[in-house]
Design a protein around this motif. Structure first.
Motif, short mmCIF file in Angstrom:
data_model
loop_
_atom_site.label_atom_id
_atom_site.label_comp_id
_atom_site.label_asym_id
_atom_site.label_seq_id
_atom_site.Cartn_x
_atom_site.Cartn_y
_atom_site.Cartn_z
N UNK A 82 6.49 -15.28 -22.81
CA UNK A 82 6.81 -16.53 -22.03
C UNK A 82 7.67 -17.30 -22.64
N UNK A 83 7.21 -17.85 -23.88
CA UNK A 83 8.20 -18.75 -24.69
C UNK A 83 9.44 -18.04 -25.23
N UNK A 84 9.45 -16.94 -25.50
CA UNK A 84 10.73 -16.19 -25.94
C UNK A 84 11.78 -16.14 -24.64
N UNK A 85 11.02 -15.87 -23.69
CA UNK A 85 11.88 -16.05 -22.51
C UNK A 85 12.63 -17.24 -22.14
N UNK A 86 11.97 -18.22 -22.64
CA UNK A 86 12.49 -19.62 -22.08
C UNK A 86 13.59 -19.75 -23.29
N UNK A 87 13.59 -19.28 -24.41
CA UNK A 87 14.44 -19.28 -25.50
C UNK A 87 15.80 -18.55 -24.88
N UNK A 112 11.01 -23.58 -29.76
CA UNK A 112 10.14 -22.55 -28.87
C UNK A 112 10.26 -21.21 -29.62
N UNK A 113 11.28 -20.83 -30.29
CA UNK A 113 11.65 -19.46 -30.97
C UNK A 113 10.34 -19.47 -32.03
N UNK A 114 10.24 -20.60 -32.83
CA UNK A 114 9.10 -20.38 -33.57
C UNK A 114 7.66 -20.33 -33.14
N UNK A 115 7.79 -21.19 -31.93
CA UNK A 115 6.39 -20.99 -31.13
C UNK A 115 6.01 -19.58 -30.82
#
Length: 442
Positions: A392-397, A374-377
């Motif tokens: 949003x994806x960085x927040x999930x990380x 997810x961090x790469x994404x």
């Protein structure tokens, strides 16, 4: 005081039937993947179960075995009930408890005996299931099955903990069993050549595991040293499988360090070492390492050719000859490594598509890899001009950082934060930047 002799597990042997230990171990690994578990099962582990050395499996193996044989319980499989095995641990718990985690299953008993009792492999403490302080073995000492099994178990334990939590808090503790393994090789002898060969292989794999912890936690010079030590061990022992593994890790580290030509050469050397090992999956991984090196050099044609070969090799499927350390290498990792190639080539939308697929396919049981993908994404989306999705994806990380401690992942988030800073007026981006700042300054 008399010691009890191991009682062969005939019930478990009967369940194996006509399959060889290696074939049965492969079936166990396949069953584990079906339920999202990860076990490093090989023929030696099956032999230890059938000999009665492992009286009760750990919880991961228990879940896999019960999945393989529905309707049966542990005692039906020939194991001792867990509460009986734990009786010994319960008595020991009456003493002051050390401030660390120790597993109560029979597998970890081997590790504790080897690193905590007398003889050539002694230890004063264990932290997170790993030897913490290990005196140098006496000159002329001997090592045998107990010490070798302890080294092999240390490798498995490190990999399991890394999968769940990342490298940062494990590295220093993991260096202790590594020192012991090499001290045993330097100062000890074994009665049989096969035991010495296993110790060489175990020490080399342990060096690679500790090197990976250094790599993932940003200690790149330490990682380079550990990988070189493993490669030297492989060359001394004539161990092609260990050599291929060492070259794979060396290529990965070279790519991360910007030494892309070295990454290509190391990956190609690993492919030569693995050529006769009958493992298309191993060759696929090494070919992906090569593709990553070509991408770093900006050679799109060579990268695409290597990616094509990697997909063809991966398509052959898993096999019994696949090394147990490759249990992480499934379709999510394939997608992630391809994503990183497109990212290095500057094709951000394509990189994001593969990174998203890696995250969607990854079993959430393996927290570190999920956070990494997810961090790469997030970084790829930020570069592709999609700041809201990136945030949003960085927040999930960020949600996973209480469990996962990886300098690599934190560095990726820092990079994403820099990319998103010009979009700080957008609500999703502002929320991510504020949360990350709070974590960094806490």
């Amino acid at each position: 005081m008399a010691t009890s002799r191991a009682v062969p597990n005939l019930a478990f042997r009967g369940l194996r039937g006509s399959r060889s230990p290696g074939e049965f171990a492969a079936a166990v690994r396949r069953a584990a993947r079906e339920i999202g578990e990860q076990v490093a099962c090989d023929a030696r582990y099956i032999g230890r179960v059938e000999s009665g050395e492992i009286r009760c499996p750990n919880y991961a193996y228990e879940r896999v075995f019960l999945h393989m044989f529905p309707g049966l319980c542990l005692t039906d499989l020939g194991f001792t009930a867990r509460e009986q095995v734990r009786g010994r641990g319960a008595r020991a718990a009456a003493a002051p408890a050390p401030q660390h985690t120790i597993r109560n299953d029979e597998e970890s008993d081997v590790l504790r005996r080897a690193f905590m009792t007398g003889g050539t492999a002694t230890a004063a403490a264990v932290s997170l299931g790993l030897g913490a302080t290990v005196p140098t073995p006496r000159a002329g000492g001997r090592f045998g099955e107990t010490e070798v099994a302890a080294v092999e178990e240390a490798v498995r334990r490190i990999r399991l903990l890394d999968d769940r939590h990342g490298a940062d808090r494990l590295y220093r503790q993991a260096t202790e069993p590594l020192r012991t393994a090499y001290a045993l090789l330097d100062s000890g002898t074994a009665a049989r050549r096969s035991t010495t060969d296993r110790m060489h292989a175990g020490a080399g794999e342990l060096s690679l595991s500790v090197g990976w912890l250094a790599h993932d936690s940003g200690r790149w010079e330490d990682a380079r040293s550990h990988y070189a030590e493993a490669l030297a061990t492989a060359r001394v022992a004539g161990d092609s499988a260990l050599e291929a593994h060492a070259f794979s890790n060396t290529s990965f580290l070279a790519r991360d360090g910007g030494r892309h030509r070295e990454a290509v050469r190391a990956a190609q050397a690993g492919q030569r070492a693995a050529r006769h090992l009958s493992s298309p999956r191993l060759l696929a991984l090494l070919t992906l390492r090569e593709a990553g090196g070509w991408a770093g050099l900006g050679d799109r044609t060579a990268c695409e050719e290597a990616l094509g070969r990697a997909h063809t090799l991966f398509g052959h499927g898993p096999g019994d000859a696949d090394p147990e350390w490759m249990s992480f290498f499934g379709e999510p990792e394939l997608e992630a490594l391809e994503s990183q190639c497109w990212s290095a080539l500057g094709d951000w939308p394509r990189a994001a598509r593969h990174a998203r697929r890696a995250a969607l396919l990854q079993d959430p049981h393996f927290t570190r890899n999920l956070a990494l993908y997810r961090a790469h994404l997030a970084a790829d989306l930020a570069r592709a001009g999609r700041p809201d999705e990136a945030a949003a994806n960085a927040g999930l990380v960020l949600d996973l950082l209480d469990e996962v401690h990886s300098s690599r992942i934190r560095a990726l988030l820092a990079r994403t934060a820099r990319l998103l800073a010009p979009h700080a007026r957008e609500a999703a981006v502002a929320d991510f930047l504020d949360r990350r700042t709070a974590l960094v300054t806490a």
